[in-house]
Design a protein around this motif. Structure first.
Motif, mmCIF file in Angstrom:
data_model
loop_
_atom_site.group_PDB
_atom_site.id
_atom_site.type_symbol
_atom_site.label_atom_id
_atom_site.label_comp_id
_atom_site.label_asym_id
_atom_site.label_seq_id
_atom_site.Cartn_x
_atom_site.Cartn_y
_atom_site.Cartn_z
ATOM 1 N N THR A 85 0.782 -1.137 -0.108
ATOM 2 C CA THR A 85 0.272 0.554 0.223
ATOM 3 C C THR A 85 0.616 1.346 0.226
ATOM 4 O OG1 THR A 85 -1.608 -1.414 1.346
ATOM 5 C CG2 THR A 85 -2.059 1.220 1.412
ATOM 6 N N GLY A 86 1.071 2.100 -0.758
ATOM 7 C CA GLY A 86 1.579 3.284 -1.044
ATOM 8 C C GLY A 86 0.820 4.630 -0.125
ATOM 9 N N LEU A 87 1.013 5.978 0.190
ATOM 10 C CA LEU A 87 0.533 7.067 0.315
ATOM 11 C C LEU A 87 -0.143 6.989 -0.560
ATOM 12 C CD1 LEU A 87 3.437 9.170 1.900
ATOM 13 C CD2 LEU A 87 1.712 7.164 2.795
ATOM 14 N N ARG A 88 -0.544 7.154 -1.792
ATOM 15 C CA ARG A 88 -0.986 7.329 -3.178
ATOM 16 C C ARG A 88 -2.622 6.557 -2.588
ATOM 17 N NH1 ARG A 88 2.587 8.430 -8.938
ATOM 18 N NH2 ARG A 88 3.687 10.184 -7.895
ATOM 19 N N ASP A 89 -2.217 5.569 -2.436
ATOM 20 C CA ASP A 89 -3.209 4.623 -2.822
ATOM 21 C C ASP A 89 -4.358 4.920 -1.299
ATOM 22 O OD1 ASP A 89 -2.906 2.712 -4.095
ATOM 23 O OD2 ASP A 89 -1.101 1.334 -2.655
ATOM 24 N N ILE A 90 -2.959 5.709 -0.385
ATOM 25 C CA ILE A 90 -4.632 5.820 0.666
ATOM 26 C C ILE A 90 -4.858 7.171 0.567
ATOM 27 C CG2 ILE A 90 -3.961 6.935 2.900
ATOM 28 C CD1 ILE A 90 -1.927 4.907 3.608
ATOM 29 N N LEU A 91 -4.222 7.887 -0.431
ATOM 30 C CA LEU A 91 -5.143 9.935 -0.211
ATOM 31 C C LEU A 91 -6.364 9.471 -1.535
ATOM 32 C CD1 LEU A 91 -1.906 11.451 -0.838
ATOM 33 C CD2 LEU A 91 -3.908 12.039 0.805
ATOM 34 N N ALA A 92 -5.908 7.995 -2.171
ATOM 35 C CA ALA A 92 -7.111 7.949 -3.556
ATOM 36 C C ALA A 92 -8.549 7.503 -2.492
ATOM 37 C CB ALA A 92 -6.663 7.416 -4.069
ATOM 38 N N ALA A 93 -7.996 6.362 -1.661
ATOM 39 C CA ALA A 93 -9.442 5.822 -1.063
ATOM 40 C C ALA A 93 -9.827 7.139 -0.301
ATOM 41 C CB ALA A 93 -8.320 4.677 -0.155
ATOM 42 N N SER A 94 -8.989 7.488 0.159
ATOM 43 C CA SER A 94 -9.802 8.106 1.932
ATOM 44 C C SER A 94 -10.860 9.589 1.281
ATOM 45 C CB SER A 94 -9.151 9.198 2.327
ATOM 46 O OG SER A 94 -7.558 9.868 1.691
ATOM 47 N N GLY A 95 -10.170 9.519 -0.052
ATOM 48 C CA GLY A 95 -10.808 10.797 -0.845
ATOM 49 C C GLY A 95 -9.995 12.509 -0.663
ATOM 50 N N ALA A 96 -8.210 12.495 0.964
ATOM 51 C CA ALA A 96 -8.083 13.282 1.196
ATOM 52 C C ALA A 96 -6.950 14.209 -0.318
ATOM 53 C CB ALA A 96 -7.439 12.948 1.720
ATOM 54 N N ALA A 97 -7.346 15.550 0.310
ATOM 55 C CA ALA A 97 -6.435 15.909 -0.578
ATOM 56 C C ALA A 97 -4.597 15.732 -0.175
ATOM 57 C CB ALA A 97 -6.316 17.623 -0.146
ATOM 58 N N ARG A 98 -3.979 15.784 -1.617
ATOM 59 C CA ARG A 98 -2.138 15.128 -1.265
ATOM 60 C C ARG A 98 -1.705 15.677 -0.121
ATOM 61 N NH1 ARG A 98 0.929 13.034 -5.551
ATOM 62 N NH2 ARG A 98 -0.874 13.906 -6.805
ATOM 63 N N GLY A 99 -1.624 17.524 0.276
ATOM 64 C CA GLY A 99 -0.764 17.533 1.118
ATOM 65 C C GLY A 99 -1.785 17.318 2.944
ATOM 66 N N SER A 100 -2.523 16.031 2.629
ATOM 67 C CA SER A 100 -3.270 16.860 4.173
ATOM 68 C C SER A 100 -2.822 15.487 4.419
ATOM 69 C CB SER A 100 -4.880 16.144 3.435
ATOM 70 O OG SER A 100 -4.781 15.138 3.015
ATOM 71 N N LEU A 101 -2.233 14.368 3.999
ATOM 72 C CA LEU A 101 -1.366 12.611 4.987
ATOM 73 C C LEU A 101 -0.069 13.256 5.580
ATOM 74 C CD1 LEU A 101 -1.365 10.031 3.684
ATOM 75 C CD2 LEU A 101 0.762 10.463 4.811
ATOM 76 N N TYR A 102 0.667 14.166 5.159
ATOM 77 C CA TYR A 102 1.447 14.714 5.192
ATOM 78 C C TYR A 102 1.369 15.655 6.695
ATOM 79 C CZ TYR A 102 4.475 12.375 2.987
ATOM 80 O OH TYR A 102 5.696 11.026 2.643
ATOM 81 N N HIS A 103 0.170 16.539 5.987
ATOM 82 C CA HIS A 103 -0.500 17.248 6.946
ATOM 83 C C HIS A 103 -0.540 16.823 8.846
ATOM 84 C CE1 HIS A 103 -2.611 21.459 9.297
ATOM 85 N NE2 HIS A 103 -3.422 20.456 9.256
ATOM 86 N N TYR A 104 -1.198 15.769 8.520
ATOM 87 C CA TYR A 104 -2.131 15.215 9.844
ATOM 88 C C TYR A 104 -0.793 13.970 10.272
ATOM 89 C CZ TYR A 104 -6.304 16.872 8.249
ATOM 90 O OH TYR A 104 -7.051 18.305 8.227
ATOM 91 N N PHE A 105 -0.381 13.498 9.457
ATOM 92 C CA PHE A 105 0.653 13.077 9.526
ATOM 93 C C PHE A 105 1.974 13.014 9.585
ATOM 94 C CE2 PHE A 105 -3.023 10.846 9.728
ATOM 95 C CZ PHE A 105 -3.463 10.407 10.554
ATOM 96 N N PRO A 106 3.009 13.837 9.309
ATOM 97 C CA PRO A 106 4.251 14.367 9.677
ATOM 98 C C PRO A 106 5.071 12.938 9.763
ATOM 99 C CG PRO A 106 3.801 15.212 11.277
ATOM 100 C CD PRO A 106 2.583 14.640 11.365
ATOM 101 N N GLY A 107 4.862 11.982 10.584
ATOM 102 C CA GLY A 107 5.773 10.858 10.105
ATOM 103 C C GLY A 107 5.511 10.077 9.126
ATOM 104 N N GLY A 108 4.976 10.964 8.104
ATOM 105 C CA GLY A 108 4.795 9.315 7.434
ATOM 106 C C GLY A 108 4.212 8.373 6.924
ATOM 107 N N LYS A 109 4.281 7.440 6.713
ATOM 108 C CA LYS A 109 3.475 6.513 6.348
ATOM 109 C C LYS A 109 3.408 5.324 8.043
ATOM 110 C CE LYS A 109 3.244 1.598 3.427
ATOM 111 N NZ LYS A 109 3.838 1.057 2.250
ATOM 112 N N GLU A 110 4.626 5.373 8.371
ATOM 113 C CA GLU A 110 5.002 4.647 9.539
ATOM 114 C C GLU A 110 3.993 5.616 10.483
ATOM 115 O OE1 GLU A 110 8.929 2.482 12.499
ATOM 116 O OE2 GLU A 110 8.298 5.115 11.650
ATOM 117 N N GLN A 111 3.821 6.733 10.674
ATOM 118 C CA GLN A 111 3.038 6.851 11.416
ATOM 119 C C GLN A 111 1.772 6.598 11.674
ATOM 120 O OE1 GLN A 111 3.065 11.380 11.877
ATOM 121 N NE2 GLN A 111 1.938 11.544 13.707
ATOM 122 N N ILE A 112 1.314 6.487 10.119
ATOM 123 C CA ILE A 112 0.050 6.368 9.812
ATOM 124 C C ILE A 112 -0.712 4.699 10.608
ATOM 125 C CG2 ILE A 112 -0.035 6.310 7.197
ATOM 126 C CD1 ILE A 112 -2.771 7.434 6.954
ATOM 127 N N GLY A 113 0.940 3.895 9.534
ATOM 128 C CA GLY A 113 0.398 2.938 10.198
ATOM 129 C C GLY A 113 -0.113 2.365 11.819
#
Length: 200
Positions: A30-58
């Protein structure tokens, strides 16, 4: 909608999208693009909420999905007439859930944990916290049922391990039979033990 509520919803959407994807296709798949697409969130929102990236969201996904299971365990434990009845009630939920997903869905946290631990201390810590919560529910239930205190931790661990193993076997075999078999065996052991205690 108040900004705080909107922010919480956007963050939650990312977490639950990640949890579903990790469960079905794995953490590494699962890539970050997959998560963004599935959530419908804007591109910059993932790192806004999860600055630690994939590990933090995991870690957040493990905590959220594991917490939902904890709530289910706690509610069923309140309703059940003892540990064996709890297992029968929970196994019925598991079977319906698995069959509805055509055996695509497994434990909501195991896939992620198996892929990432012990390499990711953050995700491993989230997993340990979830399993501790699950054991806590099981131990409370066993204490209420009158189990000897010294046997409670091992019995709680055996229940969780049995359910986790049965879930894996069921997915691999594409059949709910491993769940039925495991729960039947666990219930027989629990009821036999309880009967002996009552006669002692």
């Amino acid at each position: 909608m108040p900004q705080r509520q909107k922010t919480r919803e956007q963050r939650d959407n990312l977490i639950w999208a990640a949890a579903k994807l990790f469960r079905r296709q794995g953490y590494s798949g699962t890539g970050l693009r997959d998560i963004l697409a599935a959530s419908g969130a804007a591109r910059g929102s993932l790192y806004h909420y999860f600055p630690g990236g994939k590990e933090q969201i995991g870690a957040a996904a493990v905590g959220a999905a594991g917490g939902l299971v904890t709530e289910t365990f706690a509610e069923l434990a309140r309703q059940a007439d003892g540990p064996a009845d709890f297992l029968r009630r929970y196994s019925a939920l598991l079977v319906r859930w698995l069959e509805a997903s055509k055996f695509r869905d497994g434990c909501p946290i195991t896939t992620t944990l198996l892929e990432t631990t012990p390499d990711s201390a953050v995700i491993a810590a989230a997993g340990r916290a979830v399993f501790a919560d699950w054991r806590g529910v099981m131990e409370d239930m066993l204490h209420r049922d009158g189990w000897p205190g010294g046997q409670v931790p091992a019995t709680a661990t055996a229940i969780i391990a049995g359910l986790e193993g049965a879930l894996l076997l069921a997915r691999v075999q594409g059949s709910a039979q491993p769940i039925h078999d495991t729960v039947q065996a666990l219930c027989e052991l629990l009821e036999t033990k309880q009967s002996r205690q009552e006669r002692a």
